[in-house]
Every structure is written in C-alpha cells, then in structure tokens.
Write a protein that holds these residues in place. Structure first.
Motif, short mmCIF file in Angstrom:
data_model
loop_
_atom_site.label_atom_id
_atom_site.label_comp_id
_atom_site.label_asym_id
_atom_site.label_seq_id
_atom_site.Cartn_x
_atom_site.Cartn_y
_atom_site.Cartn_z
N MET A 1 0.83 -1.17 0.00
CA MET A 1 0.00 0.00 0.00
C MET A 1 0.89 1.25 0.00
SD MET A 1 -2.92 0.90 2.74
CE MET A 1 -3.29 2.57 3.08
N ASP A 2 0.64 2.14 -0.94
CA ASP A 2 1.41 3.38 -1.01
C ASP A 2 0.95 4.33 0.08
OD1 ASP A 2 2.83 2.57 -3.18
OD2 ASP A 2 1.53 3.54 -4.65
N THR A 3 1.90 5.03 0.63
CA THR A 3 1.58 6.05 1.62
C THR A 3 1.94 7.40 1.03
OG1 THR A 3 3.76 6.04 2.63
CG2 THR A 3 2.16 4.45 3.49
N LEU A 4 1.53 8.44 1.71
CA LEU A 4 1.84 9.80 1.26
C LEU A 4 3.35 9.99 1.16
CD1 LEU A 4 0.83 12.58 0.49
CD2 LEU A 4 0.81 13.19 2.90
N LEU A 5 4.11 9.38 2.07
CA LEU A 5 5.58 9.50 2.04
C LEU A 5 6.16 8.88 0.79
CD1 LEU A 5 6.50 8.80 5.77
CD2 LEU A 5 6.43 11.00 4.60
N ASP A 6 5.55 7.81 0.28
CA ASP A 6 6.06 7.15 -0.92
C ASP A 6 5.90 8.02 -2.16
OD1 ASP A 6 6.74 4.90 0.54
OD2 ASP A 6 4.81 3.91 0.15
N THR A 7 4.92 8.91 -2.18
CA THR A 7 4.64 9.69 -3.38
C THR A 7 5.06 11.15 -3.25
OG1 THR A 7 2.40 10.14 -2.60
CG2 THR A 7 2.71 8.21 -4.03
N ALA A 8 5.48 11.56 -2.07
CA ALA A 8 5.88 12.95 -1.88
C ALA A 8 7.19 13.21 -2.65
CB ALA A 8 6.08 13.25 -0.40
N PRO A 9 7.29 14.38 -3.28
CA PRO A 9 8.55 14.69 -3.98
C PRO A 9 9.70 14.81 -2.99
CG PRO A 9 7.05 16.59 -4.03
CD PRO A 9 6.32 15.45 -3.38
N LEU A 10 10.89 14.59 -3.49
CA LEU A 10 12.08 14.73 -2.66
C LEU A 10 12.25 16.18 -2.24
CD1 LEU A 10 14.63 12.60 -4.74
CD2 LEU A 10 13.39 11.90 -2.69
N SER A 11 12.93 16.38 -1.13
CA SER A 11 13.27 17.74 -0.72
C SER A 11 14.29 18.31 -1.71
CB SER A 11 13.86 17.74 0.69
OG SER A 11 15.15 17.14 0.67
N SER A 12 14.53 19.60 -1.62
CA SER A 12 15.50 20.24 -2.51
C SER A 12 16.86 19.57 -2.42
CB SER A 12 15.63 21.73 -2.17
OG SER A 12 14.42 22.40 -2.42
N ILE A 13 17.34 19.38 -1.22
CA ILE A 13 18.68 18.80 -1.06
C ILE A 13 18.72 17.33 -1.47
CG2 ILE A 13 18.58 18.12 1.37
CD1 ILE A 13 21.42 19.64 1.51
N GLU A 14 17.65 16.59 -1.21
CA GLU A 14 17.59 15.19 -1.65
C GLU A 14 17.60 15.10 -3.17
OE1 GLU A 14 14.99 13.17 1.98
OE2 GLU A 14 13.95 14.21 0.35
N THR A 15 16.89 16.02 -3.82
CA THR A 15 16.84 16.04 -5.29
C THR A 15 18.24 16.26 -5.85
OG1 THR A 15 14.58 16.88 -5.28
CG2 THR A 15 15.87 17.26 -7.28
N VAL A 16 18.94 17.26 -5.33
CA VAL A 16 20.29 17.57 -5.84
C VAL A 16 21.25 16.42 -5.55
CG1 VAL A 16 22.24 19.14 -5.61
CG2 VAL A 16 19.91 20.05 -5.78
N LYS A 17 21.18 15.84 -4.36
CA LYS A 17 22.04 14.70 -4.04
C LYS A 17 21.79 13.54 -4.99
CE LYS A 17 22.92 15.42 0.89
NZ LYS A 17 22.67 14.93 2.26
N ALA A 18 20.53 13.27 -5.28
CA ALA A 18 20.19 12.17 -6.19
C ALA A 18 20.71 12.45 -7.60
CB ALA A 18 18.68 11.95 -6.20
N TYR A 19 20.55 13.70 -8.06
CA TYR A 19 21.06 14.07 -9.38
C TYR A 19 22.59 13.91 -9.44
CZ TYR A 19 23.02 16.76 -13.10
OH TYR A 19 23.80 17.12 -14.17
N LEU A 20 23.28 14.48 -8.45
CA LEU A 20 24.74 14.42 -8.44
C LEU A 20 25.25 12.99 -8.36
CD1 LEU A 20 25.56 17.48 -6.15
CD2 LEU A 20 25.98 17.29 -8.62
N SER A 21 24.57 12.16 -7.60
CA SER A 21 24.96 10.75 -7.50
C SER A 21 24.84 10.06 -8.86
CB SER A 21 24.09 10.05 -6.46
OG SER A 21 24.40 8.68 -6.41
N ALA A 22 23.71 10.26 -9.53
CA ALA A 22 23.50 9.66 -10.85
C ALA A 22 24.52 10.19 -11.85
CB ALA A 22 22.07 9.92 -11.33
N PHE A 23 24.79 11.50 -11.82
CA PHE A 23 25.76 12.11 -12.72
C PHE A 23 27.15 11.51 -12.48
CE2 PHE A 23 28.93 15.48 -13.57
CZ PHE A 23 28.75 15.61 -14.95
#
Length: 121
Positions: A1-23
């Motif tokens: 079962m999906d929860t609100l936490l599963d669908t909430a967008p990442l925070s600003s810093i989490e987004t950048v960390k995820a991008y930099l990691s993938a890069f």
C-alpha cells in the motif's frame, strides 16, 4: 500500500544529491529523472569548450550529459557539504579533469546553484 511519504517529492537537497549521485555514476537516464522539462543551465567558461553556454530544456541537457565524458576525463573531484536554502541548493567544490582533445589539465573551483521545484531541478 502506497503512503503519502512514498509519493511525496524529494526535498530540494535530496533532489540535488540524487542528481549528483546519478551524474557521478554516468547514469544519464537516472540523472534526467531529477531535471525538469524546462530546465535552463547557464555554464560559464571558455566558449571553446562544448560544455559551456546556455543549455535549455531536458533534451539539450541530455545531450550535454552525453557529451561531457567525450570532452573530459575526471582526475579529481571534491564536493563540500551542500548548502540548503530551499528551493535553492548550493554546491561548492573543486574539479580536476583532463581535456580529452588536448590532454591539457583543467583545474578549478566551482559553485553551482540548483533551483528545485517538486523534486526536479
């Protein structure tokens, strides 16, 4: 079962960390998951380099990500702790690359301001 936490967008810093990691892993498709369709990148530097200029839109950014390793061979890279000033995140660090075409070494400090919205840069 999906929860609100599963669908909430990442925070600003989490987004950048995820991008930099993938890069850093050269995972272009994953990096692009964190880039908005209408993103605009402004990269200062010597215009002789293909990676410098204004890159507009996800398609152009994908091309930039694909070209980067063709032009530069990373030798060293350090990143200071990211500065969270949501919706902006500041990345400060140092790079050292070998320019593939000339074998010259490019070495310098950088600062990148990422602006995020709903988990996208």
């Amino acid at each position: 079962m999906d929860t609100l936490l599963d669908t909430a967008p990442l925070s600003s810093i989490e987004t950048v960390k995820a991008y930099l990691s993938a890069f850093s892993e050269k995972n272009i498709e994953n990096a692009l998951k964190y880039v908005s369709d209408d993103a605009i990148w402004h990269i200062d530097g010597d215009p002789i380099l293909k990676t410098v200029g204004i890159i507009q839109g996800k398609v152009a950014i994908k091309q930039w990500l694909q070209r980067f390793p063709e032009g530069f061979q990373p030798i060293g890279f350090t990143l200071e702790p990211l500065i969270d000033s949501s919706p902006d995140v500041i990345a400060i660090g140092h790079f050292r690359h070998r320019i593939v075409k000339t074998e010259a070494i490019a070495d310098g400090h950088f600062m990148i301001r990422f602006t995020t919205n709903n988990g996208k840069i």
